[in-house]
Design an enzyme around this catalytic site. Structure first.
Site, short mmCIF file in Angstrom:
data_model
loop_
_atom_site.label_atom_id
_atom_site.label_comp_id
_atom_site.label_asym_id
_atom_site.label_seq_id
_atom_site.Cartn_x
_atom_site.Cartn_y
_atom_site.Cartn_z
CG ASP A 172 -2.04 0.99 1.13
OD1 ASP A 172 -2.43 1.33 0.00
OD2 ASP A 172 -2.52 1.45 2.18
CG ASP A 181 -7.51 1.40 3.87
OD1 ASP A 181 -6.50 0.75 3.58
OD2 ASP A 181 -7.83 2.46 3.30
#
Length: 449
Positions: free
Chosen positions: A195, A370
């Protein structure tokens, strides 16, 4: 007094942390509730997924074998995610928007219908809920259809859409808790690193996707949770809230600002439409000016001096007042007065733009991934002890708060996984290896209770 960054985005932070906390809480409850039910019990055989294509962890394997297999699984999973993300970027670049929307609709339908249905059946079996198969099918079908419509159709309440986004995160996170322990921890660390690279590195797939969507002024082609601001957009724009500004130019050369009510705007606009001379300039005489406002002629600004020069032959009044109406088509401000208008609104406008640029037009956005991996970390911690759950939750929320503060400072898209996942993993192992034995030992010896 200038408000701080935390005050300007405080409601946005709460709007993001609340659904994240709710998602993690429900995942922990599901892990505890379904610990003895299939297919989520830790004693059942591991299932083959995209996260463990290479290696299936067995209890009899050594630590070195588990670590090596977990690293291979994480590497393959990250490569697959990168390939899929680059394919999505290419499809979006070549305007296959309808295909991407249909793909996301199918994905949401599959997750809600099959994976969510499996969890629903496990809950029914575990709690022995009396329900027939037809009613169960109708409930699941309506839940799935309404979810797909609320997430991808217009006219739906934002609360309904947010609720289904959280439910998607809960369902996927609950299935990810089925992964073996070593694979789960290595996978979380690998995804945090990915990420970080995908969002910040030049040529990263997520960075390319965000920049492409921004250049087109379109929504991201992804499942994203939106925390919309609760205040109206006009509150951040001084010109739209005041409607107009009054600038008084006195003999002393000082410039004064005064807000005028909307009724005065309408009345002055009607009078200006009847007046053939000026539509945005009115001259009025102000008497009894305080002596402390008087200054020397040498202290006058060039702009004020220019205004006085222009109107000295037209009127003998001692002070002029300029009314600038906030109208787009009806009135036009004189060309020579435009620098004064820019001077009055420039500082406030720049201040509000700098403060509100961190918040998108529809609020802070957080990716569904997330939600999922925050909840996976807490769900894995729930399989050991509640103390580790508390520690991981506080670490994740702290990391998310730090990320949102950095977002308000950097004014660009930031990855939400690295800080929270790093703190969560560190706090988990510190709590499991150090704090939990210390607290249990103190409690069993009646030294702390």
């Amino acid at each position: 007094m200038e408000s701080s960054i935390l005050e300007s985005i405080g409601q946005e932070i709460i709007g993001v942390m609340s659904p994240v906390s709710l998602c993690m809480l429900l995942v922990v409850l599901l892990v505890y509730s379904l610990s003895d039910s299939n297919p989520f019990s830790s004693s059942s055989a591991p299932i083959r997924t995209a996260a463990n294509l290479v290696y299936l962890e067995n209890p009899s394997d050594t630590t070195a074998q588990k670590l090596e297999g977990a690293l291979l699984n994480a590497l393959v999973f990250v490569i697959l995610i990168a390939i899929v993300t680059f394919v999505l970027v290419l499809l979006y670049y070549y305007n296959f928007t309808n295909f991407l929307k249909n793909y996301m609709r199918f994905s949401a339908f599959f997750v809600l219908g099959t994976m969510g249905g499996s969890i629903f059946l496990s809950i029914i079996q575990h709690f022995s809920i009396p329900i027939d198969s037809i009613t169960c099918f109708l409930l699941l079908f309506n839940y799935t259809i309404v979810g797909v419509l609320s997430m991808f159709s217009g006219g739906m309440p934002i609360v309904l859409r947010q609720g289904y986004m959280v439910s998607l995160g809960i369902i996927v996170a609950t299935w990810f808790t089925k992964l073996p322990e070593w694979t789960t921890w290595v996978l979380l660390v690998a995804l945090a690193l990915y990420d970080l690279v995908a969002v910040l590195a030049p040529g990263g797939p997520l960075k390319l996707l965000v920049e492409l969507a921004s250049s087109r002024d379109e929504e991201l082609p992804a499942l994203v949770y939106e925390a919309r601001p609760t205040v109206s957009r006009n509150e951040g724009n001084p010109r739209s809230t005041l409607g107009l500004l009054v600038a008084g130019v006195s003999d002393s050369g000082s410039v004064e600002l005064q807000a005028v009510s909307n009724n005065n705007v309408r009345r002055d606009g009607a009078e200006n439409r009847r007046s053939p001379e000026y539509t945005a300039i009115q001259v009025r005489n102000l008497e009894n000016v305080e002596g402390e406002r008087n200054r020397d002629e040498g202290e006058r600004s060039p702009l004020v001096g220019h205004s006085r020069e222009r109107y000295s032959s037209d009127s003998n009044s001692s002070e002029y007042s300029t009314v600038i109406h906030n109208r787009e088509s009806e009135t036009s401000v004189d060309e020579e007065m435009s620098p004064l208008v820019d001077l009055l609104g420039m500082d406030n406008e720049r201040e509000h733009e700098r403060r509100d640029s961190v918040v998108a037009s529809r609020g802070i956005k957080l990716g569904l991934g997330d939600f999922v991996f925050y909840s996976v970390l807490v769900g894995r911690a729930a399989m050991y002890d509640l103390m580790t759950v508390y520690a991981c939750y506080l670490a994740i929320i702290s990391g998310l708060g730090c990320t949102l503060i950095l977002l308000s400072v950097c004014h660009r898209a930031l990855p939400a996984l690295p800080i929270s996942i790093t703190l969560g993993v560190i706090f988990y192992f510190l709590t499991r290896l150090l704090m939990e034995p210390f607290v249990v030992g103190m409690a069993t010896n009646l030294m702390m209770f």
